[in-house]
Design an enzyme around this catalytic site. Structure first.
Site, short mmCIF file in Angstrom:
data_model
loop_
_atom_site.label_atom_id
_atom_site.label_comp_id
_atom_site.label_asym_id
_atom_site.label_seq_id
_atom_site.Cartn_x
_atom_site.Cartn_y
_atom_site.Cartn_z
N CYS A 74 0.76 -1.25 -0.04
CA CYS A 74 -0.07 0.07 -0.06
C CYS A 74 0.90 1.15 -0.07
O CYS A 74 1.79 1.42 0.95
CB CYS A 74 -1.01 -0.09 1.23
SG CYS A 74 -2.03 1.41 1.30
N CYS A 80 -0.48 5.93 7.00
CA CYS A 80 -2.07 5.35 7.53
C CYS A 80 -1.96 4.71 8.80
O CYS A 80 -0.95 3.89 8.97
CB CYS A 80 -2.72 4.53 6.46
SG CYS A 80 -4.13 3.81 7.13
N CYS A 83 -2.35 -0.20 8.92
CA CYS A 83 -1.72 -1.64 8.75
C CYS A 83 -0.37 -1.24 9.33
O CYS A 83 0.30 -0.28 8.72
CB CYS A 83 -1.67 -2.03 7.40
SG CYS A 83 -3.09 -2.46 6.98
N CYS A 161 -7.82 0.67 -0.52
CA CYS A 161 -7.45 0.19 0.67
C CYS A 161 -7.41 -1.33 0.46
O CYS A 161 -8.57 -1.87 0.25
CB CYS A 161 -8.13 0.45 1.87
SG CYS A 161 -7.69 -0.25 3.19
N GLN A 285 -18.50 -9.14 14.04
CA GLN A 285 -17.02 -9.37 13.55
C GLN A 285 -16.45 -8.85 12.26
O GLN A 285 -17.44 -9.05 11.33
CB GLN A 285 -16.79 -10.93 13.50
CG GLN A 285 -16.75 -11.49 14.79
CD GLN A 285 -15.80 -11.06 15.91
OE1 GLN A 285 -14.54 -10.43 15.51
NE2 GLN A 285 -15.85 -11.44 17.33
N GLU A 335 -25.77 -9.27 26.81
CA GLU A 335 -25.11 -7.96 25.94
C GLU A 335 -25.78 -6.79 26.41
O GLU A 335 -26.93 -6.80 26.73
CB GLU A 335 -25.53 -8.40 24.42
CG GLU A 335 -25.57 -7.31 23.43
CD GLU A 335 -24.06 -6.79 23.43
OE1 GLU A 335 -23.20 -7.50 23.32
OE2 GLU A 335 -23.64 -5.63 23.28
N ASP A 383 -16.72 -13.45 25.69
CA ASP A 383 -16.18 -12.55 24.25
C ASP A 383 -16.06 -11.10 24.72
O ASP A 383 -16.87 -10.37 23.98
CB ASP A 383 -16.82 -12.96 23.11
CG ASP A 383 -16.17 -12.45 21.92
OD1 ASP A 383 -15.02 -11.78 22.03
OD2 ASP A 383 -16.84 -12.45 20.61
N CYS A 410 -9.92 -10.23 22.19
CA CYS A 410 -9.23 -9.50 21.19
C CYS A 410 -8.19 -8.73 21.84
O CYS A 410 -7.48 -7.94 21.17
CB CYS A 410 -10.16 -8.71 20.45
SG CYS A 410 -10.96 -7.35 21.70
N1 SAH Z 1 -19.72 -12.16 20.78
C1 SAH Z 1 -20.10 -11.24 19.87
C2 SAH Z 1 -19.50 -9.80 20.27
C3 SAH Z 1 -18.24 -9.72 20.92
S1 SAH Z 1 -17.71 -7.81 21.13
C4 SAH Z 1 -19.65 -11.74 18.61
O1 SAH Z 1 -18.48 -12.38 18.29
O2 SAH Z 1 -20.02 -10.87 17.40
C5 SAH Z 1 -18.04 -7.64 22.54
C6 SAH Z 1 -19.51 -7.30 22.92
O3 SAH Z 1 -19.69 -6.86 24.46
C7 SAH Z 1 -20.11 -6.01 22.22
O4 SAH Z 1 -21.34 -6.36 21.51
C8 SAH Z 1 -20.52 -5.08 23.25
O5 SAH Z 1 -21.68 -4.25 23.20
C9 SAH Z 1 -20.75 -6.19 24.77
N2 SAH Z 1 -20.33 -5.58 25.86
C10 SAH Z 1 -19.42 -4.57 26.38
N3 SAH Z 1 -19.39 -4.61 27.48
C11 SAH Z 1 -20.32 -5.34 28.07
C12 SAH Z 1 -20.97 -5.53 29.53
N4 SAH Z 1 -20.40 -5.06 30.67
N5 SAH Z 1 -21.67 -6.58 29.49
C13 SAH Z 1 -22.31 -7.20 28.31
N6 SAH Z 1 -21.86 -6.83 27.25
C14 SAH Z 1 -20.94 -5.78 26.85
#
Ligand code: SAH
Length: 456
Positions: A74, A80, A83, A161, A285, A335, A383, A410
């Site tokens: 790139c 930028c 990356c 990009c 994602q 969530e 997650d 992540c």
């Molecule tokens: N498992 C899903 C989302 C992961 S991202 C997937 O794979 O698509 C993390 C998520 O946590 C987001 O949707 C965010 O809104 C949520 N989040 C952030 N803080 C939180 C909390 N304290 N309790 C519950 N959810 C939360």
């Protein structure tokens, strides 16, 4: 001992990478971070920042090159902020990510007896993103839409990009012509005045459906119908155009309110055989190809037989929940974003799945409450966002004693911290970790980890 002085030249060996994708080296024990280099290289740098505890340098000369160095594809590389690893061969990037996970688990989590598998990479690590967020600004008196420079809010207006979907660039350019033609005002971060802030494009890779979100500091977009006409005639697949209202002086891109200008306000896409409706504020994602790999690993690690009650915490629009539902008796998803929970319920419905239930709220509040009402899980999947899990949640999990905890992360640093906390209860061991490359050419790494309850 060498004297540490700003603007002096130093020769350093690069021995590692930090989380921002900078090479790490030392001048007599003083740590320095350098962009655009990699482990195994010897470089001459000019010291551009000299803080007490660390410095930053820019490369003056690469004295000895790594065999894994390649030419970035790139033209905006180095400017930028997107990356930072384009000078490193893809295979070597995967090795660096595996090492990063292993080292971080050891250094922050004190976890050494864990099997860290090789990072699973992509066959074709290009055009992998399904979401692009382009800041709109003014540079030298002209409108510009592009990407932020690294660690700054200056906008780089790169024409292409290669990690994005090419259509998103075409949409961005059409929008730029539109704002220029109608002289639409552009938001200024300093004064808080002006209208257009960002344009976001989301694409369903399997369906070809496209959502365009225009983020404004106001309540309407002048000549919106002209833009709708222009973009829908030019680009196939536009399913929704949304005006997102963000009048706050903040770095958060999206505001809370949406006005649908065109279409139904959502797009659909598939992960595996499951269909998902995605609205503008819901997390989805960004690399759909690798998401399937990641979720399959999470499902494998969960080790379900069909009899278990499973919690899917931080469930977004219920993607992992639906994956788990095929092998579980019951899945509860939690969530915090209300719109995402609505999407999650709807997604269960359109896929004909009846053994899942979703709750809106913070996991650290809802799970202790549910546990006190004797709603328990045999297996828990978490997650969380980059900041990791709240201790209140981890404490409840430790009390609840699920047989397995599957942690999708992540951010290796908060993963390591939370695993350490769970292990220190004496009830859990970290068994194996599988990094999955969701973000090729960047230093981001996603990792799914299995924690098992210690048998007494
Ligand atoms: N498992 C899903 C989302 C992961 S991202 C997937 O794979 O698509 C993390 C998520 O946590 C987001 O949707 C965010 O809104 C949520 N989040 C952030 N803080 C939180 C909390 N304290 N309790 C519950 N959810 C939360």
């Amino acid at each position: 001992m060498e004297e540490i002085k700003l603007n002096n030249l130093y020769t350093v060996e690069i021995t590692g990478m930090n989380h921002e994708g900078q090479g790490v080296g030392h001048i007599d024990g003083y740590i320095v971070f350098v962009d655009g280099v990699m482990p195994g290289e010897q470089v001459k740098i000019r010291l551009t920042t000299a803080k007490k505890s660390y410095g930053k340098g820019e490369v003056v000369e690469i004295i000895s090159k790594s065999p894994y160095r390649i030419t970035p594809f790139c033209s905006a590389f180095g400017k930028c902020g997107g990356c930072s690893l384009q000078h490193i061969s893809y295979k070597e990037q995967l090795n660096i990510k595996t090492d990063m996970v292993r080292e971080t688990l050891k250094r922050i989590g004190g976890i050494e007896n864990i099997l860290v598998h090789d990072t699973i990479g992509m066959d074709k690590p290009l055009n992998y993103r399904n979401k692009a967020q382009y800041p709109v600004g003014v540079e030298n008196g002209k409108s510009v839409i592009g990407f932020y420079e690294a660690r700054s809010h200056k906008i780089v207006g790169s024409d292409s990009c290669d990690i994005q979907d090419p259509l998103s660039i075409e949409i961005r350019e059409t929008f730029k012509q539109f704002i220029d033609k109608y002289n639409i005002s552009i938001y200024d971060e300093e004064t808080g005045k002006g209208l257009v802030r960002h344009i976001m494009v989301r694409t369903g890779f399997k369906t070809g459906e496209i959502m365009v979100v225009i983020v404004v500091n106001g309540t309407s977009l002048p000549y919106a119908n002209e833009f709708i006409k222009e973009i829908t005639s030019k680009v196939n697949g536009i399913k929704s155009i949304i005006l997102n209202i963000n009048t706050k002086n903040t770095n958060v891109i999206l505001g809370e309110k949406n006005i649908v200008l065109y279409g139904d306000g959502f797009i659909t896409d598939y992960i595996g055989s499951y269909k998902f409706e995605i609205s503008p504020l819901s997390f989805f994602q960004v690399n759909p190809v690798q998401t399937e790999v990641l979720y399959q690993k999470a499902l494998d690690f969960a080790g379900l037989t069909g009899r278990e009650t499973v919690f899917d915490l931080y469930c977004g629009i219920g993607t992992i929940s639906l994956f788990l539902s095929q092998k579980a008796a019951k899945v509860y998803g939690v969530e915090v974003v209300e719109d995402a929970v609505k999407d999650a319920r709807r997604n269960a419905e359109i896929n004909g799945i009846t053994n899942v239930e979703f709750f809106a709220g913070e996991a650290e509040k809802l799970i202790p409450e549910m546990y006190s009402r004797e709603i328990k899980a045999d297996v828990v999947v978490v997650d969380p966002p980059r900041k990791g899990c709240d201790e209140k949640l981890l404490n409840t999990l430790i009390e609840m004693e699920p047989s397995r905890i599957v942690y999708v992360s992540c951010n290796p640093s908060t993963l390591a911290r939370d695993l350490k906390y769970l292990c220190s209860s004496g009830k859990y061991v970290a068994v194996e970790a599988q990094p999955v490359d969701m973000f090729p050419w960047t230093m981001h790494v996603e990792c799914v980890t299995l924690m098992s309850k210690v048998e007494k």
